[in-house]
Design an enzyme around this catalytic site. Structure first.
Site, PDB file in Angstrom:
ATOM      1  N   TRP A  58      -1.760  39.162  16.207  1.00 48.98           N
ATOM      2  CA  TRP A  58      -1.331  37.760  17.536  1.00 48.98           C
ATOM      3  C   TRP A  58      -2.822  37.460  18.584  1.00 48.98           C
ATOM      4  O   TRP A  58      -3.033  38.554  19.186  1.00 48.98           O
ATOM      5  CB  TRP A  58       0.053  38.322  18.292  1.00 48.98           C
ATOM      6  CG  TRP A  58       0.731  37.821  19.125  1.00 48.98           C
ATOM      7  CD1 TRP A  58      -0.121  37.275  20.902  1.00 48.98           C
ATOM      8  CD2 TRP A  58       1.149  36.314  18.880  1.00 48.98           C
ATOM      9  NE1 TRP A  58       0.871  36.183  21.192  1.00 48.98           N
ATOM     10  CE2 TRP A  58       1.203  35.795  20.322  1.00 48.98           C
ATOM     11  CE3 TRP A  58       1.694  35.293  17.711  1.00 48.98           C
ATOM     12  CZ2 TRP A  58       1.992  34.480  20.305  1.00 48.98           C
ATOM     13  CZ3 TRP A  58       2.788  34.636  18.026  1.00 48.98           C
ATOM     14  CH2 TRP A  58       3.015  33.843  19.932  1.00 48.98           C
ATOM     15  N   ASN A  60      -2.585  34.238  21.919  1.00 49.72           N
ATOM     16  CA  ASN A  60      -2.608  33.042  22.510  1.00 49.72           C
ATOM     17  C   ASN A  60      -3.063  32.401  23.477  1.00 49.72           C
ATOM     18  O   ASN A  60      -4.284  32.122  22.993  1.00 49.72           O
ATOM     19  CB  ASN A  60      -1.050  33.389  23.563  1.00 49.72           C
ATOM     20  CG  ASN A  60      -0.042  34.424  23.959  1.00 49.72           C
ATOM     21  OD1 ASN A  60      -0.862  35.396  23.629  1.00 49.72           O
ATOM     22  ND2 ASN A  60       0.010  34.312  24.480  1.00 49.72           N
ATOM     23  N   ASP A  61      -2.807  32.672  24.701  1.00 48.94           N
ATOM     24  CA  ASP A  61      -4.274  32.309  25.446  1.00 48.94           C
ATOM     25  C   ASP A  61      -5.491  32.256  25.981  1.00 48.94           C
ATOM     26  O   ASP A  61      -5.694  33.636  25.941  1.00 48.94           O
ATOM     27  CB  ASP A  61      -3.029  32.378  26.862  1.00 48.94           C
ATOM     28  CG  ASP A  61      -1.978  32.143  26.976  1.00 48.94           C
ATOM     29  OD1 ASP A  61      -1.144  31.880  26.213  1.00 48.94           O
ATOM     30  OD2 ASP A  61      -1.786  32.308  28.623  1.00 48.94           O
ATOM     31  N   GLN A  77      -5.819  36.522  25.176  1.00 44.61           N
ATOM     32  CA  GLN A  77      -4.208  37.245  24.791  1.00 44.61           C
ATOM     33  C   GLN A  77      -4.527  37.654  23.577  1.00 44.61           C
ATOM     34  O   GLN A  77      -4.010  36.964  23.190  1.00 44.61           O
ATOM     35  CB  GLN A  77      -3.220  35.678  25.412  1.00 44.61           C
ATOM     36  CG  GLN A  77      -3.439  35.872  26.743  1.00 44.61           C
ATOM     37  CD  GLN A  77      -2.875  37.188  27.490  1.00 44.61           C
ATOM     38  OE1 GLN A  77      -1.420  37.659  27.957  1.00 44.61           O
ATOM     39  NE2 GLN A  77      -3.767  37.984  28.310  1.00 44.61           N
ATOM     40  N   SER A 121      -2.454  36.797  31.026  1.00 39.85           N
ATOM     41  CA  SER A 121      -4.003  36.025  31.793  1.00 39.85           C
ATOM     42  C   SER A 121      -4.400  35.585  33.056  1.00 39.85           C
ATOM     43  O   SER A 121      -3.750  35.082  33.368  1.00 39.85           O
ATOM     44  CB  SER A 121      -3.400  33.988  31.167  1.00 39.85           C
ATOM     45  OG  SER A 121      -2.487  34.351  29.695  1.00 39.85           O
ATOM     46  N   ARG A 186       2.379  33.902  37.687  1.00 37.54           N
ATOM     47  CA  ARG A 186       0.791  34.402  36.617  1.00 37.54           C
ATOM     48  C   ARG A 186      -0.138  33.208  37.097  1.00 37.54           C
ATOM     49  O   ARG A 186      -0.032  32.525  37.174  1.00 37.54           O
ATOM     50  CB  ARG A 186       0.910  34.009  35.529  1.00 37.54           C
ATOM     51  CG  ARG A 186       2.348  33.935  34.750  1.00 37.54           C
ATOM     52  CD  ARG A 186       3.451  34.346  33.613  1.00 37.54           C
ATOM     53  NE  ARG A 186       4.316  33.135  33.072  1.00 37.54           N
ATOM     54  CZ  ARG A 186       5.279  33.367  33.594  1.00 37.54           C
ATOM     55  NH1 ARG A 186       6.004  33.987  33.962  1.00 37.54           N
ATOM     56  NH2 ARG A 186       5.926  32.192  32.253  1.00 37.54           N
ATOM     57  N   GLU A 241       2.955  27.552  34.224  1.00 35.64           N
ATOM     58  CA  GLU A 241       2.249  28.707  33.644  1.00 35.64           C
ATOM     59  C   GLU A 241       0.097  27.876  33.441  1.00 35.64           C
ATOM     60  O   GLU A 241       0.678  27.199  33.967  1.00 35.64           O
ATOM     61  CB  GLU A 241       1.934  28.754  32.362  1.00 35.64           C
ATOM     62  CG  GLU A 241       3.615  29.560  31.807  1.00 35.64           C
ATOM     63  CD  GLU A 241       3.994  30.050  31.031  1.00 35.64           C
ATOM     64  OE1 GLU A 241       3.888  31.408  30.958  1.00 35.64           O
ATOM     65  OE2 GLU A 241       3.791  29.281  30.016  1.00 35.64           O
ATOM     66  N   ASP A 274       6.234  26.129  31.251  1.00 35.17           N
ATOM     67  CA  ASP A 274       7.178  26.988  29.759  1.00 35.17           C
ATOM     68  C   ASP A 274       8.257  27.045  29.464  1.00 35.17           C
ATOM     69  O   ASP A 274       8.856  27.065  28.413  1.00 35.17           O
ATOM     70  CB  ASP A 274       7.202  28.668  30.963  1.00 35.17           C
ATOM     71  CG  ASP A 274       7.718  29.248  30.260  1.00 35.17           C
ATOM     72  OD1 ASP A 274       6.860  29.644  29.217  1.00 35.17           O
ATOM     73  OD2 ASP A 274       8.248  30.499  31.047  1.00 35.17           O
TER      74      ASP A 274
END
Ligand SMILES: *[C@@H]1O[C@H](CO)[C@@H](O)[C@H](O)[C@H]1NC(C)=O
Ligand SMILES: *[C@@H]1O[C@H](CO)[C@@H](O)[C@H](O)[C@H]1NC(C)=O
Ligand SMILES: *[C@@H]1O[C@H](CO)[C@@H](O)[C@H](O)[C@H]1NC(C)=O
Ligand SMILES: *[C@@H]1O[C@H](CO)[C@@H](O)[C@H](O)[C@H]1NC(C)=O
Ligand SMILES: *[C@@H]1O[C@H](CO)[C@@H](O)[C@H](O)[C@H]1NC(C)=O
Ligand SMILES: *[C@@H]1O[C@H](CO)[C@@H](O)[C@H](O)[C@H]1NC(C)=O
Length: 573
Positions: A58, A60-61, A77, A121, A186, A241, A274
């Site tokens: 996996w 992501n960001d 990530q 992140s 965050r 986010e 989000d």
């Protein structure tokens, strides 16, 4: 070879379905006995050849992109154990051209109280004296979101392979008095330095339904004080986010460092929502005296606002490339397949081709273009002489590897008589594109490209335009229609759409599309409107894929230019 293995893959799925070992969990179909199936290297028709992705699992960001001593860094990530989100660490790769990448060990992983439940992140800032540092979100033992600092262990190592965390972490944390929601705090940005010698950084948050960019200041990058007021906030947007805040020049596409403040500058604030999984940005003014950001008059400051990309594109982040004086945008492109499919193929998530980004001449929107370095992968150019794309025609662009290609096409419209009248109630372009897909005949359009088309046109992803007659001008709609992208019913085939600020009477109407096995990344009007889609064809795979230009309107349109290239594979991780 690849095609037959795909068919055995579908055979396996239908076998499973018929034996009823499918469970439903959190609205996802979970093929329980596939969870341990190891993907085989040949069964991978959807892995990309020049878009960034790790070998498995996996992603992501994008995190902390930067350039240091001539080397580009991308952190991201990453779950080291599975193709689903979890156990998040900062994986790390480096490059000298932003296209070919070398992997390194994870740079940041849980090791302190302040991040023991996850390293989420964050962003890099280059401090004076060419000293990079990273601010990131850690999850502490109480599941609180806090902000932490990490610095390179050895600044002489151009790859910055090892990072040391501040013993003072966390540097920013929710307290009983500061009103910060510990579950909604965050993604610190790259910091900028004010004329008063203090650094500023914003962190995404919310209070009830209001999205917030909480502002902190620091003299030494270690002791941070929360400002009384946020840099900006907006009602009815939910959690912000991955905020990003940076200056753009008003008179040049040249990028500037994040701390630059001056007369010919505007600022951009981008947030990732989000609640909707869309991003939007506004262009505005950074008020130095008040330390607040004010979007320009008329900016839409919510989910209906301007987007970098109107398709799949999230958690994006820019950085200033001091080697080439440009601002570069990275964004995560999520899968559109089921979780079970992701687990079966052993990976999930790619990064978009990095894009240079600058302010449009109108001052009202940004423009994006794939970094020039991607052009080094082009080969076997196919060039079509200018031609008329007649009503109902489907013109094959042959001679390119259609599953791994870069194509640029420009249309010339001479007759506008048949343009349909724009209904004033059509305010949502995505809805118009969904109702008027490629197979719905129109007046002027749909015309554009069919990517990942099978020979018999059972499958294709259509990227196209329609031109409508508005009240005092022609309105251009750009769509990416995935409804026929795959015979597999198990994918999200949402159609995307956006308006394109091009005047088709005086300007050429261009489209560039980057095609890479399961991604169609499209740039309309020289980068004024971008739409990215993930698709998983079953027939239009590898040599089975074809590329066409099509016109399903009732008016001929001209093709003034068409260049297409097969793309070499990049060396990625
Ligand atoms: C991954 O995370 C899960 C849940 O947070 C935890 O139970 C598990 O031990 C972690 N796995 C590893 C290898 O760290
Ligand atoms: C720092 O990195 C440089 C370049 O890789 C290396 O020569 C040097 O030995 C490193 N220093 C330490 C203390 O590891
Ligand atoms: C704090 O954030 C959590 C997680 O999103 C949310 O459930 C809660 O309602 C938030 N509280 C307030 C006051 O916004
Ligand atoms: C977004 O902002 C626009 C203009 O400011 C407004 O008309 C619209 O109602 C807002 N949408 C939401 C969901 O708040
Ligand atoms: C990822 O894709 C899935 C399936 O299309 C969608 O449900 C989800 O909202 C997406 N998430 C993001 C962050 O884009
Ligand atoms: C063009 O329109 C016709 C009639 O609606 C439809 O059958 C055909 O599939 C369309 N072509 C494309 C490429 O969508």
């Amino acid at each position: 070879m690849a095609i037959s293995s795909v068919w055995s893959f579908f055979f396996l799925f239908s076998l499973l379905l018929s034996h009823g070992v499918v469970e439903i969990e959190a609205s996802h179909l979970v093929y329980t006995n596939l969870l341990s199936v190891q993907p085989t290297s040949e069964n991978q028709p959807y892995r990309t050849s020049y878009h960034f992705q790790p070998p498995k699992n996996w992603m992501n960001d994008p995190n902390g992109p930067m350039i240091y001593k001539g080397i580009y860094h991308l952190f991201y990530q990453y779950n080291p154990y599975a193709a689903v989100w979890g156990n998040i660490t900062w994986a790390h790769s480096t490059s000298t051209d932003l296209i070919n990448w070398t992997p390194h060990d994870p740079a940041i992983y849980p090791s302190q109280q302040a991040d023991i439940k996850g390293c989420w992140s964050g962003s890099a800032t280059i401090l004076p004296g060419d000293k990079p540092v990273i601010l990131y979100t850690g999850i502490d033992p109480q599941n609180q979101q806090v902000q932490n600092l990490a610095v390179p262990k050895n600044l002489s190592d151009p790859f910055l392979r090892e990072w040391v965390k501040s013993p003072k972490n966390p540097l920013m944390a929710p307290t009983p008095t500061n009103q910060i929601n510990a579950s909604s705090f965050r993604d610190p940005t790259t910091a900028w330095l004010g004329p008063d010698g203090r650094w500023r950084v914003i962190v995404g948050s919310k209070r009830h339904r209001r999205g917030f960019a909480i502002l902190y200041r620091s003299k030494d990058f270690v002791r941070w004080t929360k400002a009384q007021h946020p840099l900006h906030s907006s009602k009815n947007t939910g959690m912000w986010e991955c905020p990003d805040f940076f200056p753009v020049s008003t008179n040049s596409p040249i990028g500037v460092d994040t701390s630059v403040i001056g007369p010919s500058m505007k600022h951009v604030l981008k947030v990732s929502l989000d609640d909707t999984k869309h991003e939007y940005y506004t262009i505005g003014t950074y008020n130095l005296d008040k330390d607040t950001y004010i979007p320009d008059e008329g900016s839409v400051d919510n989910d209906s606002g301007l987007r970098y990309d109107y398709g799949k594109f999230y958690a994006s982040k820019t950085f200033f490339d001091s080697a080439k004086d440009r601002r570069i945008l990275w964004g995560w492109i999520n899968e559109s397949s089921s979780v079970a499919h992701d687990v079966q193929k052993g990976w999930s998530g790619i990064q978009a081709i990095p894009r240079a980004l600058w302010l449009d001449k109108s001052g009202k929107q940004l423009v994006q273009w794939p970094i020039v370095e991607v052009e080094q992968l082009r080969m076997n150019q196919v060039n079509l002489p200018s031609t008329v794309l007649k009503v109902g025609s489907v013109l094959e662009v042959s001679g390119v590897t259609a599953a791994q290609a870069d194509v640029e096409i420009s249309f010339e419209i001479k007759e506008f008589e048949k343009a349909e009248v724009m209904d004033p109630s059509w305010s949502n372009p995505q809805v118009i594109c969904s109702q008027k897909g490629a197979s719905v005949k129109g007046g002027l359009g749909p015309f554009g490209l069919l990517a990942f088309a099978s020979k018999d046109l059972q499958e294709y992803t259509a990227v196209f335009f329609r031109i409508f007659k508005g009240q005092d001008k022609y309105v251009v709609l750009m769509c990416s229609d995935q409804s026929r992208s795959s015979l597999d019913p198990d994918n999200d085939k949402t159609t995307y759409g956006a308006f394109l600020a091009v005047d088709p009477i005086h300007e050429k109407l261009s489209l560039r599309t980057l095609i890479d096995h399961s991604v169609v990344e499209s740039f309309g009007g020289e980068g004024k409107t971008c739409i990215t889609a993930r698709v998983y064809p079953t027939l239009a795979i590898d040599e089975g894929a074809r590329l066409y230009a099509f016109n399903n309107g009732t008016e001929n349109v001209g093709i003034s230019r068409l260049n297409a290239w097969s793309m070499k594979a990049a060396h990625i991780n």
